[in-house]
Design an enzyme around this catalytic site. Structure first.
Site, PDB file in Angstrom:
ATOM      1  N   GLY A  89       0.844  -1.182   0.000  1.00 21.61           N
ATOM      2  CA  GLY A  89       0.000   0.000   0.000  1.00 21.61           C
ATOM      3  C   GLY A  89       0.882   1.236   0.000  1.00 21.61           C
ATOM      4  N   ARG A  90       1.485   1.466   1.162  1.00 21.42           N
ATOM      5  CA  ARG A  90       2.316   2.656   1.345  1.00 21.42           C
ATOM      6  C   ARG A  90       3.400   2.785   0.264  1.00 21.42           C
ATOM      7  NH1 ARG A  90       3.320   4.903   6.457  1.00 21.42           N
ATOM      8  NH2 ARG A  90       2.653   2.930   7.370  1.00 21.42           N
ATOM      9  N   CYS A 150      -8.358  22.082  18.549  1.00 24.00           N
ATOM     10  CA  CYS A 150      -8.190  22.292  19.981  1.00 24.00           C
ATOM     11  C   CYS A 150      -7.681  21.033  20.667  1.00 24.00           C
ATOM     12  CB  CYS A 150      -9.508  22.749  20.591  1.00 24.00           C
ATOM     13  SG  CYS A 150     -10.103  24.218  19.780  1.00 24.00           S
TER      14      CYS A 150
HETATM   15  C1  PLP Z   1      -2.337  -2.602   5.940  1.00 25.55           C
HETATM   16  C2  PLP Z   1      -2.133  -3.885   5.239  1.00 25.55           C
HETATM   17  C3  PLP Z   1      -1.357  -3.939   4.082  1.00 25.55           C
HETATM   18  C4  PLP Z   1      -0.637  -2.746   3.504  1.00 25.55           C
HETATM   19  O1  PLP Z   1       0.418  -2.297   4.298  1.00 25.55           O
HETATM   20  P1  PLP Z   1       1.444  -1.240   3.707  1.00 25.55           P
HETATM   21  O2  PLP Z   1       2.403  -1.024   4.792  1.00 25.55           O
HETATM   22  O3  PLP Z   1       0.665  -0.016   3.371  1.00 25.55           O
HETATM   23  O4  PLP Z   1       2.059  -1.843   2.489  1.00 25.55           O
HETATM   24  C5  PLP Z   1      -1.241  -5.148   3.436  1.00 25.55           C
HETATM   25  N1  PLP Z   1      -1.854  -6.267   3.899  1.00 25.55           N
HETATM   26  C6  PLP Z   1      -2.613  -6.251   5.016  1.00 25.55           C
HETATM   27  C7  PLP Z   1      -3.257  -7.490   5.469  1.00 25.55           C
HETATM   28  C8  PLP Z   1      -2.780  -5.065   5.716  1.00 25.55           C
HETATM   29  O5  PLP Z   1      -3.516  -5.052   6.829  1.00 25.55           O
END
Ligand code: PLP
Length: 426
Positions: free
Chosen positions: A282-283, A351
């Site tokens: 993802g990241r 706040c």
């Molecule tokens: C959050 C998650 C990801 C993605 O993680 P990244 O660090 O953003 O690559 C992949 N697989 C599972 C099961 C997750 O919970």
């Protein structure tokens, strides 16, 4: 910081002195959309997606972790490039399908899938459901039978490896809530093989996020490969390994492994295994594709500190407050080469004492009315935003070359109030 050092380069750079995402100056977006806003680079998303798939010779399936950045426009862009999706909820399933990602490229993860969510996954005939507990496996078997379906299941294994990352994003150590403990993994596969409506197809693992060295990943993958081999040895016909996500990116001084080094490590561990590989990054795909642009409201000279008060806040980007995360902060106009830096706390209007983006940050000169950008904000940014303090949900923009489009407009105050209802007695 020199131009080439900006996280997000080359798609984020100063062009003719103006901070630009691809060919669009962020000031131009601010004029049209107002501040604060998130902006994402299509080119950066594509660059990362291609780098990943090329590193695996086109043989691995990348299922983008939707929870990192779930805007449908982003999902459609990645989906058209060939990406699949990794989900953790029915809401994300709806998004992935709305984006046109085929179910044959969708994996459903998560420890607490509800019955409704499992039904939706079965109805959509997803590529794979990653099961994380014995009762989930039983429920899935019941539902699949009743619906006349067969669930292709991977067992998510908790390999008992510390990811060496922030405690709140570490998931692979024994005692964490994620996955099935290594000691119970083999039994889970045996049960999956017996249960009607279940076809065990693979093993899955994900040990956490923002992992910047290969060692914990390699240790985890090694353990999962051992289970995979043992199960195949018992005649359970596994064909898939889902090696999760978690690869880290550069926010500041981090030196994450190159994608080629990561791919080489995986290839070495899985050689001769007869397993098709999938990943859930993802990241790594979207983190440096996005920025949060904000306007400086006031400069306040306190008795002991200088505060730069901006119009974005922790409700728009919670990572600094939640994970002590560092985001580079740069002005929208390139500072003069000899500009003197001075420390300031960059804070939002919410706040809460924790509404601080940066403490004692050495910043080039900024004045009220200036635009600044918080970099590396593509992942776990807009998706964690809220309306705390009744601030309107931050808009999202996607850039492509010289054009940009608003893909989540800023709501109006009327929109915000219309969602709420009074009870009959008031
Ligand atoms: C959050 C998650 C990801 C993605 O993680 P990244 O660090 O953003 O690559 C992949 N697989 C599972 C099961 C997750 O919970």
């Amino acid at each position: 910081m020199s131009e080439s050092e900006l996280p997000g380069a080359p798609d984020l750079a100063y062009r003719d002195g103006a901070l630009s995402l691809e060919q669009v100056p962020v000031a131009r977006i601010a004029e049209q959309v107002g501040t604060p806003f998130y902006a994402y680079s299509s080119a950066h998303l594509e660059r990362r997606y291609r780098e990943f798939t090329v590193a695996f010779g086109g043989k691995a399936m990348l299922c983008f972790a939707v929870k990192a950045l779930s805007n449908v426009a982003v999902l459609r862009h990645l989906g058209r490039l060939g990406a699949g999706a990794d989900l953790v909820s029915e809401g994300e399933l709806r998004r992935a399908l709305a984006a046109g990602i085929p179910p044959s490229r969708i994996i459903f993860s998560g420890i607490g899938k509800t019955e409704t969510e499992l039904r939706a996954a079965l109805a959509a005939d997803l590529h794979q459901i990653n099961v994380e507990s014995a009762p989930e496996l039983s429920l899935l078997s019941d539902l699949a039978q009743r619906m006349g379906k067969t669930a292709r299941v991977a067992i998510r294994i908790n390999p008992d490896v510390a990811a060496d990352t922030h405690a709140k994003i570490s998931t692979g150590k024994a005692g964490s809530k994620f996955g099935i403990d290594l000691v119970h993994a083999a039994d889970s596969f045996r049960r999956a093989k017996q249960l009607p409506g279940i076809e065990p197809v693979g093993a899955a693992v994900h040990i956490g996020s923002q992992i910047t060295s290969l060692a914990p990943l390699e240790a985890a993958f090694g353990r999962v490969v051992d289970v995979y081999k043992a199960m195949r040895g018992e005649g359970i016909k596994l064909t898939r390994l889902d090696l999760g996500g978690g690869l880290g990116i550069r926010y500041r001084h981090e030196t994450p492994p190159s994608i080629n080094a990561y791919a080489a490590m995986v290839t070495r561990l899985t050689r001769g295994l007869d397993a098709s590989l999938s990943f859930e990054q993802g990241r790594w795909i979207c983190g440096n594709a996005g920025i949060l642009v904000s306007r400086v409201l006031y400069i306040k000279d306190g008795a002991t500190r200088r505060f730069v008060i901006v119009d974005a806040a922790m409700n728009d980007l919670v990572r600094p407050a939640m994970y002590e995360a560092w985001h580079e902060i740069v002005p929208a106009i390139a500072p003069a080469a000899k500009a003197k830096r001075a420390p300031a706390d960059v804070v939002g209007p919410v706040c809460e004492t924790g509404d601080i983006f940066a403490t004692e940050r050495e910043l080039p000169p900024v004045a009220a009315g200036d635009l600044v950008a918080l970099l590396s904000a593509g992942a776990y940014g807009a998706i964690m935003s809220s309306e705390y303090n009744s601030r309107l949900l931050v808009p999202e923009v996607i850039v492509r070359g010289t054009e940009f489009a608003t893909v989540r407009p800023r709501p109006t105050y009327e929109d915000m109030l219309a969602r709420e209802k009074l009870p009959p007695w008031l």
